[in-house]
Design an enzyme around this catalytic site. Sequence first.
Site, PDB file in Angstrom:
ATOM      1  N   SER A 295       0.849  -1.198   0.000  1.00 49.01           N
ATOM      2  CA  SER A 295       0.000   0.000   0.000  1.00 49.01           C
ATOM      3  C   SER A 295       0.880   1.242   0.000  1.00 49.01           C
ATOM      4  O   SER A 295       2.028   1.196   0.471  1.00 49.01           O
ATOM      5  CB  SER A 295      -0.866   0.007   1.265  1.00 49.01           C
ATOM      6  OG  SER A 295      -1.514   1.248   1.407  1.00 49.01           O
TER       7      SER A 295
ATOM      8  N   TYR B 168      -2.078  -0.523  10.589  1.00 50.05           N
ATOM      9  CA  TYR B 168      -2.130  -0.862   9.163  1.00 50.05           C
ATOM     10  C   TYR B 168      -0.842  -0.438   8.464  1.00 50.05           C
ATOM     11  O   TYR B 168      -0.212  -1.212   7.738  1.00 50.05           O
ATOM     12  CB  TYR B 168      -3.350  -0.179   8.542  1.00 50.05           C
ATOM     13  CG  TYR B 168      -3.506  -0.400   7.055  1.00 50.05           C
ATOM     14  CD1 TYR B 168      -3.909  -1.634   6.554  1.00 50.05           C
ATOM     15  CD2 TYR B 168      -3.254   0.633   6.138  1.00 50.05           C
ATOM     16  CE1 TYR B 168      -4.046  -1.847   5.187  1.00 50.05           C
ATOM     17  CE2 TYR B 168      -3.390   0.434   4.772  1.00 50.05           C
ATOM     18  CZ  TYR B 168      -3.791  -0.808   4.301  1.00 50.05           C
ATOM     19  OH  TYR B 168      -3.931  -1.005   2.949  1.00 50.05           O
TER      20      TYR B 168
END
Length: 695
Positions: free
Chosen positions: A572, A585
């Site tokens: 990501s 995350y």
Amino acid sequence: MSAATKLLENRWDDARAAAMSEPERLLYRSNLLGSDKRITNYGGGNTSAKVQQKDPLTGEDVTVLWVKGSGGDVGTMKLDGFATLYMDKLEQLRSIYRGVEQEDAMVGLLNHCTFDLNPRAASIDTSLHAYLPYRHVDHMHPDAVIAIAATKRSRELTREIYGDEIGWLGWRRPGFELGLELSRFAAEHPSAKGVVLESHGLFTWGDTAKDCYETTLRIINRAIEWFDGQLAGKAAFGGEARAPLAPDERRRIAARLMPEIRARIGQDERKIGHFDDSDAVLQFVGSKDLDALAALGTSCPDHFLRTKIRPLVLTFDGDVGAVVSGLDASIEAYREGYRAYYARCRHDNSPAIRDPNAVIYLVPGVGMMSFAKDKATARIAAEFYVNAINVMRGASGVDVYQGLDEQEAFDIEYWLLEEAKLQRMPKPKSLAGRVAFVTGGAGGIGRATAERLLREGACVVLADIDAGALDGAKAELSKSFGADQVRGVLVNVTDEAAVAKGFVDAVAEFGGLDILVSNAGIASASPIEDTTLEVWNRNIDILATGYFLVSREAFRLFRRQKLGGAVVFIASKNGLAASAGASAYCTAKAAEIHLARCLALEGADAGIRVNTVNPDAVLRGSKIWNGEWREQRAASSKIGEDQLEEHYRARSLLKRSVFPEDIAEAVYFLASDLSAKSTGNIVNVDAGNQISFTR
Ligand code: NAD
């Protein structure tokens, strides 16, 4: 032919057939016949009807031969699978024909007989139908009849079973000459209903489509019943030498052996595997006569074109390690044998030798593995070998089984017409022969990635924790790309044992692995003070530990398989760029990125490439963006949820939205040979964002 065999059922529906045109009735009959593999094998056999039609040029009534065209399968064909030819022109060909040396050239002349500009190419078998003086003709490859045709005494047995009703013709390669022989036979035996062709199959005929269909069934059923009587109480194949292992054990051993075989036969052209441990296979591979019968080779030309004339039998006494250590020698011995066969049988104008590796591998107690350039071909080869096993069971149970004469087999395998067919095949797609394992394959990016890889010819295993979504994705992709190429495995990537089992299942389905796309994921957002240990661990478990577990399993497999490998991580933007309020995350995604770099170092010596794709703001199709994450992101940017897509588009440098297909395109690049010289890289697919520039 096996114990308690069920007879073929008459499935003709008069009401349905009455409403059909003659060509439609031919198609109906063909599909009915081809839907039962005991009647004919996949792609094997053909059907025809001689139909009165108006000539589009003269308006006059002419007789047109409708006959299955080159290539199709009677079970699944449509009307456009038939070639159509003027019967009067076909009759004229007889006067041109000068003898057997010229028969291959006659195939070219068939094009001149085409009716109504039909583009479907006429097959080599056209003359076998044209010159029989019957309106409807079936040519089938039923195991029960081939079993008679493949015995030493096939002529006598045919007479014993059928009397005068069915004749017998000695082996002859299909072509014009065989067409004339059939025609002569029919003229000399006007009351016969068909012919058994030695080492090949069955011809039957009738005046109407229904009559022909019923005769075909009746003749095959008589063979089935006859074998039932003859074989009752007899042990097949000389009796059992080795009992089958338990189903799980068989599958585990298959998954252990298949990548080893693939490593040795897939260096020039990647192969896909297929594993079959059906009862018929287990009975044959565990029998006393296995070695002797397997060495005789298959009989029907259709069989060995798909399976090669002989399988490779691997000796197995319970020690899988010993089979693996002996593989180099047994595979090389098979190749030597194949090269010697080619050298013995070749003619001056024969095509060059083809891949000398075996297609079929038999392991006592375990089953059969087959390998080919794609899954459908590997599966069909296995089905054909099951047909060959059925034939051998019948033939060896009543008489002496005989394979086709070696030179005849070679002449078919290396037939110039067959070679021309191979040359006409389209070029393989860029991922043909490759197997990909996609975690999170039921989600937005995973599914788009699977679709992209499937489009390039790869076989794809979708691995996901969500059973419902997995079934849906599998069904949808199977519909678009065919069921052969798609599999689903239910896996939680954080569970070590489940991951190992998922890989075993994948390998038992396709024979190996070439591509791992580690993509399974979640997203969460909360300030550090509110982040529970559970949330923290969940992110680390799925995104870091999960990526470690699947990579470790893939690395173990890649190293054994010795064909390199491509690993792509879906990380990501947040793995590169710190983001407030999402530390769990972001940290887990950063761990993924660094893991990929470490693995790129470790894998390079084995040709294993590891690269990362960083998506950002892929809202469409993503389950992550359906839940809390969506609310939190909208709240943190102080906008409505429906403004998010536009917000991210406007924020990007290129002012474009990012879709799952865009991520899939980058994955395809990194998974394919297009990026053969790239490893340890990161590709951002985020429409441009300065904070995620790599440096
Ligand atoms: P998605 O939720 O649509 O797909 C993720 C899939 O992973 C789901 O099908 C889910 O069931 C599966 N999964 C979750 N936990 C699993 C587990 N423990 N074991 C096996 N499967 C599990 O989301 P997506 O947008 O397609 O995301 C795919 C990947 O892309 C994720 O790693 C995500 O972090 C990453 N990513 C997405 C975006 C985005 O904007 N969509 C942005 C950056 C990164």
